[in-house]
Structures are given as structure tokens and as C-alpha cells.
Enzyme design. Structure first.
Site, short mmCIF file in Angstrom:
data_model
loop_
_atom_site.label_atom_id
_atom_site.label_comp_id
_atom_site.label_asym_id
_atom_site.label_seq_id
_atom_site.Cartn_x
_atom_site.Cartn_y
_atom_site.Cartn_z
N ILE A 363 67.62 32.50 -64.94
CA ILE A 363 68.44 32.65 -66.16
C ILE A 363 68.29 31.42 -67.05
CG2 ILE A 363 70.83 32.78 -66.99
CD1 ILE A 363 71.36 34.73 -64.64
N LEU A 364 68.09 30.26 -66.47
CA LEU A 364 67.91 29.06 -67.29
C LEU A 364 66.47 28.90 -67.79
CD1 LEU A 364 70.75 28.29 -66.01
CD2 LEU A 364 69.98 25.92 -66.26
N GLU A 389 72.37 25.28 -38.22
CA GLU A 389 73.48 25.96 -37.52
C GLU A 389 73.08 27.38 -37.12
OE1 GLU A 389 77.06 24.98 -37.19
OE2 GLU A 389 76.48 22.92 -37.60
C1 LIG Z 1 68.84 19.13 -42.81
C2 LIG Z 1 69.07 19.52 -41.40
C3 LIG Z 1 70.20 19.09 -40.74
C4 LIG Z 1 70.42 19.43 -39.41
N1 LIG Z 1 71.50 18.93 -38.75
C5 LIG Z 1 71.58 19.09 -37.41
C6 LIG Z 1 72.57 18.40 -36.65
O1 LIG Z 1 73.40 17.69 -37.20
N2 LIG Z 1 72.58 18.55 -35.31
C7 LIG Z 1 71.67 19.35 -34.66
O2 LIG Z 1 71.73 19.43 -33.45
N3 LIG Z 1 70.74 20.03 -35.35
C8 LIG Z 1 70.66 19.92 -36.71
N4 LIG Z 1 69.69 20.57 -37.41
C9 LIG Z 1 68.73 21.40 -36.69
C10 LIG Z 1 68.82 22.87 -36.99
O3 LIG Z 1 69.95 23.42 -36.40
C11 LIG Z 1 67.50 23.50 -36.55
O4 LIG Z 1 66.51 23.12 -37.48
C12 LIG Z 1 67.57 24.99 -36.42
O5 LIG Z 1 68.39 25.36 -35.35
C13 LIG Z 1 66.21 25.65 -36.24
O6 LIG Z 1 65.49 25.03 -35.22
P1 LIG Z 1 63.96 24.59 -35.51
O7 LIG Z 1 63.96 23.80 -36.78
O8 LIG Z 1 63.44 23.93 -34.30
O9 LIG Z 1 63.20 25.92 -35.81
P2 LIG Z 1 62.56 26.93 -34.70
O10 LIG Z 1 63.56 27.24 -33.66
O11 LIG Z 1 61.24 26.41 -34.27
O12 LIG Z 1 62.34 28.23 -35.57
C14 LIG Z 1 61.23 28.38 -36.45
C15 LIG Z 1 61.25 29.80 -37.01
O13 LIG Z 1 61.13 30.73 -35.93
C16 LIG Z 1 62.22 31.64 -35.97
N5 LIG Z 1 62.61 32.01 -34.61
C17 LIG Z 1 62.76 31.19 -33.53
N6 LIG Z 1 63.13 31.90 -32.45
C18 LIG Z 1 63.25 33.18 -32.85
C19 LIG Z 1 63.62 34.40 -32.20
N7 LIG Z 1 63.97 34.43 -30.92
N8 LIG Z 1 63.62 35.54 -32.94
C20 LIG Z 1 63.27 35.53 -34.24
N9 LIG Z 1 62.92 34.41 -34.91
C21 LIG Z 1 62.92 33.26 -34.22
C22 LIG Z 1 63.34 30.88 -36.67
O14 LIG Z 1 64.32 31.74 -37.21
C23 LIG Z 1 62.56 30.13 -37.73
O15 LIG Z 1 62.31 30.97 -38.82
C24 LIG Z 1 69.49 20.27 -38.75
C25 LIG Z 1 68.37 20.73 -39.43
C26 LIG Z 1 68.13 20.36 -40.72
C27 LIG Z 1 66.87 20.83 -41.41
#
Ligand SMILES: Cc1cc2nc3c(=O)[nH]c(=O)nc-3n(C[C@H](O)[C@H](O)[C@H](O)COP(=O)(O)OP(=O)(O)OC[C@H]3O[C@@H](n4cnc5c(N)ncnc54)[C@H](O)[C@@H]3O)c2cc1C
Length: 409
Positions: A363-364, A389
């Protein structure tokens, strides 16, 4: 929600809640939003803003505790929506400690809550932080794969923690870290517990600090645990309860609580409300722009193509808020999320924030794509709500399992 006492139904906030919302909104509008672009560029924790919030009592254990026990359950969603309407990066800096505190409140003893939670907040002039560390390089969605080990030393009545945590909000700069570790790795998530690492404990250090796409004012880093020793009393919930729980699981019984899972369950409606705040900011901003930007001799909002987009955006924001409020209300009433209502709220609100902020950029037009306008930042910020989360896929998995009763994979 008012009206429940007489059997009626109302979505109107009670007077105290409405006043609190207005107070938080004022801070978000006057302090957070004007500071947002600067801290996004600096990619640092906005300490002066935290201190200002502490000075007025908004960044304090008391304030969050009051909202958590607020009888309708809406205290937290209302606060989070307003803060994140101001800015998501600064908002997460302001609420990150409360997420860590929840991990202690959800499963800890009253003594643990009293000892450690105040140390996650500090006070004006001496602001402190908490961090919740569950994720690891090889254990994101798959919480059962956590490799950080906690080993009990009977002689010294201490736990020794070793491992690497990643993605920890406030990781390495927090005063108190809550770390999820495997006590009995053979039991997966059921063999895990949360451990409080007190301020200044030797062996805990910050690894890489991440340079992110959005919520850049919120600090995210690795946390290295190398021979970290904490007193026996630092296992959340106490050692006796942990041993009982592990014994039950080993006998094939049900686990009472699973450390990380319980924290995530409790925090989902709040996280949904954060996403609603970002989406609402974008929907409001885009509506105002559409009223004032003139092309072809009329405001662009007079084109159905634009007004319909605004209609969808506003309807989606309200729908997401209602799901967040429902889940928060259910949680406060002690009703189980039988249909994964907490996950529903997080899924819908997270995806709404991503879509609505993208529509706001549209929109912008060209302006929306520049850093002179906030919508590009809001879009970058919004994406996190489909990731942390529990990703959107994981929320769908949880909802899918709840509604089918099947072991959906
Ligand atoms: C900015 C930021 C802040 C955060 N803060 C915290 C924090 O304070 N404390 C903490 O503990 N964690 C924190 N996290 C971690 C966050 O909770 C994880 O990044 C998240 O749970 C996903 O895990 P991953 O990045 O390892 O992705 P992965 O688990 O590797 O997933 C990668 C992709 O595969 C998909 N996938 C994985 N398994 C399945 C399945 N069984 N079925 C379908 N799809 C699947 C996922 O949906 C995703 O699209 C933070 C993350 C970020 C980016």
C-alpha cells in the site's frame, strides 16, 4: 473479560485493564516507537529505553507478575500487543526477561521464584536481564535432541552443565540464564530439566552474537556452557521432584511436566499478542497512508483494490487478537488446550503479522520499500513470529495431533 460473573459474555476490558493498556500505549507511542529505527540500525539492546521503562515501573517483576495473575488472563496479551505495536525489537528486549521468568514460575518452587525472578529485572539505574536457553545447533524444533548435559555431583551437591545453546534472547548478557539440559538423555524430552545459572557463574560465556533480519534491537546469541557448576537448589522445581518424575517415566508412567514444553505452552498466547501488535501497527499505518496519498486525483484508499486489502488486514488482526485472548483466558481459567488453542493463536497471529506487514508495504508502494518508513522494518520483524517459540509448521503439527488424535509427523 467483564460480565462472566452474571453468566453474560463480554469482550470489553475491565477498567483496570483498559487503564493499564492506555498507560503502556502511551509509553509505546512516546518512547518506544520514536527510538525504534535507531536501535534497529544499532542492533543492540536498548538499555536507555529499558531504564526508562524501569523508572516508571513498566520493566519490573512486579508489573509482569501482576499481569500474569490478572483474573481475566488478558493482562499479558494486552501489554505485549501495545509494546510490540511500538516496536518488536525493543518490545522483545522489554519482555525477554519475563519469558525467562515464566520458565521458573511455570515449574519452579516458590523459593526459586522469590530468589531468581527479581534478579532477572533489577531496578531503575540497575536494569538486569533473564534468558531462557533451550535451542541448540542440532535441537531447534526437535527439543528432544538437546545434548546439553546436566550431571549431579552427590559429593558437592552441585550440578555440572556442559553444552552449547543457540538463539538465546539475551543470551550471554543476562544476569540469570535458565538452561534446559538432559539429565537422562535416553528419555528424550522427559529426561530433561531446566537449570538456573546464577549471575557470574564461571564457565558460562557468550558465543556468536547473531546479526538478524528483524527484531534487531533484541540481542540473540549462543551461550557456551563449559563445566558450569550450579548448586543443587538450581534445578527448577527441586531435585526431589525431578527424581520422582524421572522414576515415574522409567517405570513407563506419564511424565508430569516437560521443562521446555511447559514454558512454550504458557507463553504462546503472549507471543501471539506480540504478533498482533506488529500487524495492528502496519494495518493502522497503511490505512492512514491510503487516506492521504493521492493518485489519479483521489486518495489511493478509494480504490477497492487498496480498501479491500485494508479490509482483509483489519479483519485478520482482529481475528488473531480474538484467538490470542481466547487462549490466554483459557490458560488463566486452568482449562487445558484440548484443541491446541495456544498453538492456534500463535500460528494465526504469526502468519497474520507476516501477511499484513507485506500488504502494508504494498500500500505504501516505493515508500514502503525504504527505511524512511517503518513498514519495511515491521515486515522484517514480523517474520520471527513464524519461526520462534515453535515454527508455524510445528504449531500445525501440534494442532493436527490435537484435532485428529493421531501421531501426525
Ligand atoms: C531471533 C530469535 C530468537 C530466539 N530466541 C530463543 C530463546 O530465547 N530461547 C530459545 O531456546 N530459543 C530461541 N530461539 C530459537 C527458536 O525457537 C528456533 O529457531 C525454532 O524453534 C526453530 O528451530 P530451528 O531454527 O533449529 O529450525 P529447525 O528446527 O531446523 O527447522 C527448520 C525448518 O524445518 C521445519 N521443520 C522442522 N521439523 C519439522 C517437522 N517435524 N515437520 C514439519 N516441518 C518441520 C521447521 O518448521 C522450519 O521451517 C530464537 C530464534 C530466533 C531466530
Amino acid at each position: 473479560m467483564d460480565g462472566a460473573a452474571d453468566g453474560g459474555f463480554s469482550l470489553e476490558l475491565g477498567r483496570d485493564l483498559a487503564e493499564m493498556r492506555d498507560w503502556v500505549h502511551e509509553f509505546a507511542a512516546a518512547v518506544i516507537r520514536p527510538a525504534a529505527a535507531e536501535w534497529d540500525e544499532r542492533e543492540q539492546t536498548p538499555w536507555p529505553v529499558l531504564d526508562q521503562a524501569a523508572t516508571i515501573g513498566l520493566y519490573s517483576l512486579d508489573f509482569y507478575a501482576q499481569q500474569y495473575v490478572e483474573p481475566s488472563g488478558l493482562g499479558i496479551p494486552v501489554v505485549f500487543e501495545e509494546l510490540f505495536w511500538g516496536d518488536a525489537g525493543i518490545g522483545l528486549s522489554l519482555v525477554g526477561s519475563s519469558l525467562a521468568a515464566v520458565s521458573v514460575v511455570a515449574s519452579g518452587t516458590p523459593e526459586q521464584v522469590a530468589e531468581w525472578c527479581p534478579q532477572m529485572f533489577g531496578g531503575p539505574g540497575d536494569v538486569k536481564l533473564g534468558a531462557f536457553c533451550s535451542s541448540e545447533p542440532d535441537a531447534g524444533s526437535d527439543v528432544g535432541a538437546i545434548r546439553t548435559r546436566a550431571v549431579y555431583d552427590r559429593g558437592r551437591r552441585e550440578w555440572e552443565l556442559n553444552g552449547v545453546k543457540t538463539w538465546a534472547t539475551n543470551g550471554g548478557i543476562a544476569n540469570v540464564h535458565v538452561v534446559v539440559a538432559a539429565v537422562d538423555p535416553s528419555l528424550g524430552t522427559r529426561g530433561q530439566a531446566s537449570f538456573i545459572v546464577p549471575p557470574g557463574t564461571a564457565g558460562l560465556s557468550m558465543g556468536q552474537k547473531f546479526r538478524k533480519h528483524g527484531i534487531r534491537a533484541s540481542h540473540t546469541a549462543e551461550v557456551i556452557l563449559d563445566g558450569v557448576r550450579v548448586p543443587e537448589r538450581c534445578v527448577v522445581g527441586g531435585r526431589d521432584r525431578l527424581e520422582e518424575r524421572l522414576a515415574r517415566v522409567r517405570e513407563g508412567g506419564r511424565a508430569g511436566d516437560q521443562a521446555a514444553m511447559k514454558t512454550f505452552e504458557a507463553s504462546r498466547p503472549g507471543v501471539a499478542a506480540m504478533a498482533v501488535g506488529v500487524a495492528r501497527a502496519a494495518a493502522e499505518y497503511a490505512a492512514e497512508y491510503a487516506r492521504t496519498r493521492v493518485q489519479f486525483g483521489r486518495p489511493i484508499g478509494q480504490n477497492q483494490a487498496v480498501a479491500f486489502m485494508l479490509a482483509d488486514m483489519n479483519a485478520a488482526v482482529d481475528a488473531a487478537r480474538l484467538l490470542a485472548w481466547r487462549a490466554a483466558w483459557m490458560a488463566r481459567q486452568g482449562r487445558p488446550f484440548a484443541r491446541a488453542e495456544g498453538s492456534m493463536s500463535k500460528l494465526v497471529a504469526g502468519e497474520t503479522a507476516v501477511r499484513v506487514t507485506e500488504q502494508a508495504i504494498q500500500i505504501l508502494g516505493g515508500n514502503g520499500y525504504t527505511r524512511d518508513y517503518p513498514v519495511e522494518r515491521w515486515h522484517r520483524d514480523a517474520k520471527i513470529f513464524a519461526i520462534f517459540e515453535g515454527t508455524s509448521e510445528i504449531q500445525r503439527l501440534i494442532i493436527g495431533r490435537a484435532v485428529t488424535g493421531l501421531d501426525v509427523r
